[in-house]
Design an enzyme around this catalytic site. Structure first.
Site, PDB file in Angstrom:
ATOM      1  N   ASP A 193       0.863  -1.185   0.000  1.00 14.21           N
ATOM      2  CA  ASP A 193       0.000   0.000   0.000  1.00 14.21           C
ATOM      3  C   ASP A 193       0.902   1.239   0.000  1.00 14.21           C
ATOM      4  O   ASP A 193       1.869   1.308   0.777  1.00 14.21           O
ATOM      5  CB  ASP A 193      -0.914   0.005   1.233  1.00 14.21           C
ATOM      6  CG  ASP A 193      -1.952   1.090   1.148  1.00 14.21           C
ATOM      7  OD1 ASP A 193      -3.020   0.843   0.555  1.00 14.21           O
ATOM      8  OD2 ASP A 193      -1.682   2.206   1.673  1.00 14.21           O
ATOM      9  N   ASN A 201      -2.846  13.125  -3.834  1.00  8.92           N
ATOM     10  CA  ASN A 201      -3.965  13.581  -4.665  1.00  8.92           C
ATOM     11  C   ASN A 201      -4.470  14.954  -4.215  1.00  8.92           C
ATOM     12  O   ASN A 201      -4.778  15.818  -5.041  1.00  8.92           O
ATOM     13  CB  ASN A 201      -5.105  12.565  -4.638  1.00  8.92           C
ATOM     14  CG  ASN A 201      -4.828  11.347  -5.498  1.00  8.92           C
ATOM     15  OD1 ASN A 201      -4.133  11.445  -6.510  1.00  8.92           O
ATOM     16  ND2 ASN A 201      -5.360  10.204  -5.102  1.00  8.92           N
ATOM     17  N   HIS A 206      -5.085  14.742  -8.996  1.00  9.09           N
ATOM     18  CA  HIS A 206      -5.222  13.327  -9.360  1.00  9.09           C
ATOM     19  C   HIS A 206      -4.276  12.933 -10.488  1.00  9.09           C
ATOM     20  O   HIS A 206      -3.889  11.757 -10.596  1.00  9.09           O
ATOM     21  CB  HIS A 206      -6.666  13.027  -9.766  1.00  9.09           C
ATOM     22  CG  HIS A 206      -7.622  13.078  -8.608  1.00  9.09           C
ATOM     23  ND1 HIS A 206      -7.737  12.037  -7.712  1.00  9.09           N
ATOM     24  CD2 HIS A 206      -8.480  14.042  -8.198  1.00  9.09           C
ATOM     25  CE1 HIS A 206      -8.647  12.340  -6.791  1.00  9.09           C
ATOM     26  NE2 HIS A 206      -9.116  13.566  -7.060  1.00  9.09           N
ATOM     27  N   ASP A 210      -2.038   9.639 -10.418  1.00 12.50           N
ATOM     28  CA  ASP A 210      -1.939   8.620 -11.472  1.00 12.50           C
ATOM     29  C   ASP A 210      -0.488   8.404 -11.885  1.00 12.50           C
ATOM     30  O   ASP A 210      -0.057   7.273 -12.133  1.00 12.50           O
ATOM     31  CB  ASP A 210      -2.770   9.036 -12.687  1.00 12.50           C
ATOM     32  CG  ASP A 210      -4.266   9.021 -12.394  1.00 12.50           C
ATOM     33  OD1 ASP A 210      -4.661   8.383 -11.394  1.00 12.50           O
ATOM     34  OD2 ASP A 210      -5.021   9.628 -13.175  1.00 12.50           O
ATOM     35  N   GLU A 236      -4.646   2.464  -4.334  1.00 11.47           N
ATOM     36  CA  GLU A 236      -3.192   2.394  -4.186  1.00 11.47           C
ATOM     37  C   GLU A 236      -2.754   1.064  -3.581  1.00 11.47           C
ATOM     38  O   GLU A 236      -1.637   0.930  -3.070  1.00 11.47           O
ATOM     39  CB  GLU A 236      -2.708   3.545  -3.290  1.00 11.47           C
ATOM     40  CG  GLU A 236      -3.123   3.461  -1.823  1.00 11.47           C
ATOM     41  CD  GLU A 236      -4.515   4.037  -1.566  1.00 11.47           C
ATOM     42  OE1 GLU A 236      -4.817   4.302  -0.399  1.00 11.47           O
ATOM     43  OE2 GLU A 236      -5.277   4.212  -2.542  1.00 11.47           O
TER      44      GLU A 236
END
Length: 326
Positions: A193, A201, A206, A210, A236
């Site tokens: 994780d 973010n 965002h 990405d 994630e």
């Protein structure tokens, strides 16, 4: 018999002329005919018979000659029309049956040579059209195959990172579990994780998030073998299956991957972004019911790594007895 006699009467006729100067308009024929006698004519019939024989022979000669000419004409017609027409018909039949390489010979076709040439030209066009059609079919088939493969990849891969998705990973993991149980091979699972991904973010957008996910997928994949399986479960969260690796070997792989991520820098225009990840390692135990319990053990180790400060690797404890469901 061989002779013919003809009897004819011989009579006298008086011509009276009443004109002084012999005007022909004044001439009158008087009906004063008297029988003077008979004239007999004899014919030799052998001459007529010879004539008839000659006529018969001539007729026979003419008939035979006409028949011979008719035969020669028929042979000429057969040579110039019938035989070439038969060859043309045979070629057309082969073309109808799909033999597009069939051609009519261009020799001895006589008056049908233009027709033979036309049939050959048509056969050439048919062959060219078939070749073009086959090429188009091959292209269409290849496009369909590529589209099918692309659809299968989309159904099995994550579109952002290019890694396997949860569905594809589950299918592979179930097969590997069956193989490990059958042959007793070791196998381990890494639950991963990204640390504080929500803040990335929130602070950078965002698009930056990405980019971090894509960067992690590249860095993590570079630390794995070709037989290892890495997948994105969602958000994630990632998972790695290491066939043939026991808990200690998997721990070292996770530590190497963690260090590579921590040392990497993601350059986003003017922003140099660093991030880290936490790892939970769980070795496969044949006594476990299946993939869900295996993932749960790896997740528990991952949560422990996060609780201890993140950017670390924790190993799930081994279980000596199988889980019991109430």
């Amino acid at each position: 018999g061989q002779r013919l006699s003809v009897l004819a009467e011989v009579r006298a006729t008086v011509l009276e002329d009443s004109g002084a100067f012999g005007d022909s308009s004044q001439v009158q024929w008087a009906d004063r005919r008297g029988l003077l006698g008979y004239a007999v004519v004899e014919f030799d019939l052998s001459w007529f018979q010879r004539q008839r024989q000659e006529l018969f022979e001539w007729t026979l000669f003419v008939t035979v000659t006409v028949l011979l000419l008719a035969g020669l004409l028929s042979m000429a017609i057969a040579s110039s029309v019938t035989r070439p027409l038969g060859r043309i018909a045979a070629t057309v039949a082969r073309l109808r049956d799909g033999v597009l390489s069939a051609r009519v010979g261009l020799r001895n076709n006589g008056v049908l040579s233009p027709l033979a040439q036309g049939i050959n030209a048509m056969a050439v066009r048919l062959a060219e059209n078939e070749a073009q059609l086959q090429q188009r079919v091959l292209q269409a088939t290849e496009q369909l195959r590529q589209q099918k493969e692309a659809a299968e990849r989309l159904a099995r891969t994550d579109p952002l990172t290019g890694l396997l998705n949860r569905r594809a990973f589950t299918e592979l993991a179930e097969r590997e579990i069956q193989r490990a149980r059958r042959f007793g091979h070791p196998m381990s699972l890494l639950a991963i994780d990204l640390d504080r991904f929500k803040s990335i973010n929130d602070n950078h957008g965002h698009a930056a998030g990405d980019a971090v996910l894509e960067h992690f997928a590249r860095v993590a994949s570079a630390q794995l073998r070709s037989l290892d399986v890495i997948a994105r479960l969602g958000g994630e969260e990632f998972v790695v299956m290491l066939p043939g690796a026991d808990s200690q070997g998997a721990f070292h792989v996770a530590e190497r991957m963690r260090q590579a991520i921590a040392d990497s820098v993601l350059q986003l225009e003017a922003l140099a972004l660093r991030y880290s990840a936490s790892f939970g390692v769980a070795a496969f135990e044949p006594c476990q019911p299946g993939l869900d319990r295996w993932l749960a053990r790896a997740d528990a180790a991952l949560y422990e790594a996060k609780a201890k400060g993140r950017n670390r690797v924790e190993l799930a404890p081994a279980r000596s007895e199988p889980d019991r469901q109430l």
